[in-house]
Design a protein around this motif. Structure first.
Motif, PDB file in Angstrom:
ATOM      1  N   UNK A  14      10.352   5.442   6.837  1.00  0.00           N
ATOM      2  CA  UNK A  14       9.062   6.073   7.068  1.00  0.00           C
ATOM      3  C   UNK A  14       7.988   5.178   6.490  1.00  0.00           C
ATOM      4  N   UNK A  15       7.043   4.780   7.347  1.00  0.00           N
ATOM      5  CA  UNK A  15       6.015   3.812   6.949  1.00  0.00           C
ATOM      6  C   UNK A  15       4.631   4.409   7.140  1.00  0.00           C
ATOM      7  N   UNK A  16       3.782   4.194   6.151  1.00  0.00           N
ATOM      8  CA  UNK A  16       2.369   4.552   6.240  1.00  0.00           C
ATOM      9  C   UNK A  16       1.563   3.259   6.236  1.00  0.00           C
ATOM     10  N   UNK A  17       0.721   3.116   7.228  1.00  0.00           N
ATOM     11  CA  UNK A  17      -0.211   1.977   7.299  1.00  0.00           C
ATOM     12  C   UNK A  17      -1.630   2.505   7.124  1.00  0.00           C
ATOM     13  N   UNK A  18      -2.273   2.072   6.050  1.00  0.00           N
ATOM     14  CA  UNK A  18      -3.682   2.391   5.855  1.00  0.00           C
ATOM     15  C   UNK A  18      -4.489   1.199   6.350  1.00  0.00           C
ATOM     16  N   UNK A  19      -5.114   1.348   7.511  1.00  0.00           N
ATOM     17  CA  UNK A  19      -5.882   0.255   8.108  1.00  0.00           C
ATOM     18  C   UNK A  19      -7.137  -0.019   7.288  1.00  0.00           C
ATOM     19  N   UNK A  20      -7.625  -1.260   7.374  1.00  0.00           N
ATOM     20  CA  UNK A  20      -8.734  -1.685   6.517  1.00  0.00           C
ATOM     21  C   UNK A  20     -10.113  -1.369   7.083  1.00  0.00           C
ATOM     22  N   UNK A  21     -10.238  -1.309   8.407  1.00  0.00           N
ATOM     23  CA  UNK A  21     -11.589  -1.249   8.967  1.00  0.00           C
ATOM     24  C   UNK A  21     -12.237   0.126   8.827  1.00  0.00           C
ATOM     25  N   UNK A  38      -4.678   8.993  12.496  1.00  0.00           N
ATOM     26  CA  UNK A  38      -5.572  10.089  12.145  1.00  0.00           C
ATOM     27  C   UNK A  38      -6.669   9.554  11.250  1.00  0.00           C
ATOM     28  N   UNK A  39      -7.837  10.105  11.400  1.00  0.00           N
ATOM     29  CA  UNK A  39      -9.008   9.655  10.646  1.00  0.00           C
ATOM     30  C   UNK A  39      -9.261  10.536   9.429  1.00  0.00           C
ATOM     31  N   UNK A  40      -9.768   9.902   8.374  1.00  0.00           N
ATOM     32  CA  UNK A  40     -10.344  10.629   7.258  1.00  0.00           C
ATOM     33  C   UNK A  40      -9.391  11.407   6.387  1.00  0.00           C
ATOM     34  N   UNK A  41      -8.172  10.944   6.210  1.00  0.00           N
ATOM     35  CA  UNK A  41      -7.239  11.656   5.328  1.00  0.00           C
ATOM     36  C   UNK A  41      -7.548  11.428   3.855  1.00  0.00           C
ATOM     37  N   UNK A  42      -8.269  10.372   3.549  1.00  0.00           N
ATOM     38  CA  UNK A  42      -8.654  10.120   2.165  1.00  0.00           C
ATOM     39  C   UNK A  42      -7.475   9.928   1.229  1.00  0.00           C
ATOM     40  N   UNK A  43      -6.376   9.417   1.753  1.00  0.00           N
ATOM     41  CA  UNK A  43      -5.197   9.176   0.930  1.00  0.00           C
ATOM     42  C   UNK A  43      -4.333  10.398   0.703  1.00  0.00           C
ATOM     43  N   UNK A  44      -4.735  11.555   1.223  1.00  0.00           N
ATOM     44  CA  UNK A  44      -3.964  12.794   1.030  1.00  0.00           C
ATOM     45  C   UNK A  44      -2.911  12.899   2.125  1.00  0.00           C
ATOM     46  N   UNK A  45      -1.970  11.981   2.112  1.00  0.00           N
ATOM     47  CA  UNK A  45      -0.987  11.897   3.186  1.00  0.00           C
ATOM     48  C   UNK A  45      -0.058  13.104   3.209  1.00  0.00           C
ATOM     49  N   UNK A  46       0.485  13.436   2.053  1.00  0.00           N
ATOM     50  CA  UNK A  46       1.453  14.528   2.005  1.00  0.00           C
ATOM     51  C   UNK A  46       0.773  15.870   2.248  1.00  0.00           C
ATOM     52  N   UNK A  47      -0.379  16.090   1.656  1.00  0.00           N
ATOM     53  CA  UNK A  47      -1.073  17.357   1.827  1.00  0.00           C
ATOM     54  C   UNK A  47      -1.588  17.577   3.238  1.00  0.00           C
ATOM     55  N   UNK A  48      -1.773  16.479   3.978  1.00  0.00           N
ATOM     56  CA  UNK A  48      -2.306  16.574   5.338  1.00  0.00           C
ATOM     57  C   UNK A  48      -1.232  16.577   6.408  1.00  0.00           C
ATOM     58  N   UNK A  49       0.025  16.394   6.000  1.00  0.00           N
ATOM     59  CA  UNK A  49       1.109  16.240   6.979  1.00  0.00           C
ATOM     60  C   UNK A  49       2.275  17.137   6.591  1.00  0.00           C
ATOM     61  N   UNK A  60     -11.155   4.575   7.517  1.00  0.00           N
ATOM     62  CA  UNK A  60     -10.130   5.413   6.888  1.00  0.00           C
ATOM     63  C   UNK A  60      -9.229   5.960   7.991  1.00  0.00           C
ATOM     64  N   UNK A  61      -8.396   5.068   8.530  1.00  0.00           N
ATOM     65  CA  UNK A  61      -7.444   5.438   9.571  1.00  0.00           C
ATOM     66  C   UNK A  61      -6.031   5.275   9.038  1.00  0.00           C
ATOM     67  N   UNK A  62      -5.251   6.344   9.186  1.00  0.00           N
ATOM     68  CA  UNK A  62      -3.885   6.362   8.672  1.00  0.00           C
ATOM     69  C   UNK A  62      -2.906   6.476   9.824  1.00  0.00           C
ATOM     70  N   UNK A  63      -1.904   5.626   9.795  1.00  0.00           N
ATOM     71  CA  UNK A  63      -0.816   5.638  10.773  1.00  0.00           C
ATOM     72  C   UNK A  63       0.473   5.940  10.022  1.00  0.00           C
ATOM     73  N   UNK A  64       1.319   6.782  10.606  1.00  0.00           N
ATOM     74  CA  UNK A  64       2.620   7.083  10.027  1.00  0.00           C
ATOM     75  C   UNK A  64       3.670   7.021  11.123  1.00  0.00           C
ATOM     76  N   UNK A  65       4.814   6.417  10.803  1.00  0.00           N
ATOM     77  CA  UNK A  65       5.858   6.259  11.818  1.00  0.00           C
ATOM     78  C   UNK A  65       7.240   6.418  11.203  1.00  0.00           C
ATOM     79  N   UNK A  66       8.198   6.686  12.095  1.00  0.00           N
ATOM     80  CA  UNK A  66       9.615   6.678  11.736  1.00  0.00           C
ATOM     81  C   UNK A  66      10.328   5.608  12.539  1.00  0.00           C
ATOM     82  N   UNK A  67      11.152   4.836  11.842  1.00  0.00           N
ATOM     83  CA  UNK A  67      12.034   3.840  12.472  1.00  0.00           C
ATOM     84  C   UNK A  67      13.458   4.190  12.070  1.00  0.00           C
TER      85      UNK A  67
END
Length: 214
Positions: free
Chosen positions: A193-200, A84-95, A202-209
């Motif tokens: 539960x992993x959050x990857x904040x990509x560098x290029x 997802x784009x543009x979360x601005x670090x607000x992972x919990x509030x956006x999910x 403001x793209x946030x990835x979240x996954x469950x393993x």
């Protein structure tokens, strides 16, 4: 002449339309990545069943992957596209709770369902492995483990079900990034539960393993 010209124009139009469709529907998701070790839910389903996804045995052997393929096969084909784009670090509030494993993406909602997801056995100290086809790099990874006593087979994951474990530093662009995680006190079936904040961008990835701590 008019007939030939009309046919020629029709053929040209068909070729142009076909090329346009190929352009539009070519997945841009090929330029992203996921955690392949321990594998995320979508990646595990693709890795185990991608070449055999019509096999009826999946319903008995791997019921969670079966329901995911039934719900939306694109979830597994595009295992690298849960961003997802543009979360601005607000992972919990956006999910919202119950949508963590899909990164809040409705098309991947099958990944949120509780049930007997296949697990990977790990120790207290384990290695995470990101495979990134486009080598974006990372601002950071944030890793959580579901609390002791949380049962992934009966409940969907919420923020209150997680213990924060670590946040890494940044990583330069690479197709494969690995980092170590240290835990203690966990046993049985857990969700990492992993959050990857990509560098290029403001793209946030979240996954469950799904894992078993031995």
């Amino acid at each position: 002449m008019r007939t030939r010209t009309t046919r020629r124009r029709g053929i040209v139009a068909l070729v142009v339309a076909t090329m346009a469709c190929l352009f539009v529907f070519t997945p841009t998701a090929s330029a992203h990545g996921t955690i392949v070790g321990p594998p995320t839910r979508a990646y595990q389903c693709w890795d185990d069943w991608g070449s055999d996804h019509m096999n009826p045995d999946m319903q008995q052997q791997d019921p969670m992957c079966y329901q995911a393929f039934q719900a939306n096969p694109d979830t597994m084909w595009n295992w690298m596209s849960a961003l997802r784009d543009g979360l601005g670090g607000n992972f919990q509030g956006s999910t919202p709770d119950g949508q963590l494993c899909s990164n809040g993406l409705s098309r991947n909602n099958s990944l949120n369902l509780a049930g007997p997801w296949k697990t990977t056995t790990i120790n207290d100290n384990f290695t995470m492995h990101l495979h990134d086809q486009a080598a974006h790099g990372a601002d950071f990874f944030r890793v959580y483990v579901s609390k002791q006593g949380f049962d992934p087979t009966t409940r969907s994951l919420g923020w209150g079900d997680l213990d924060f474990i670590t946040q890494t530093g940044s990583y330069p662009p690479a197709n494969d990034i690995t980092f170590n995680v240290q835990t203690s006190g966990y046993s049985g079936h857990h969700v990492i539960f992993t959050i990857w904040q990509a560098s290029h961008l403001d793209q946030t990835y979240m996954w469950c393993s799904d894992v078993i701590f031995n």
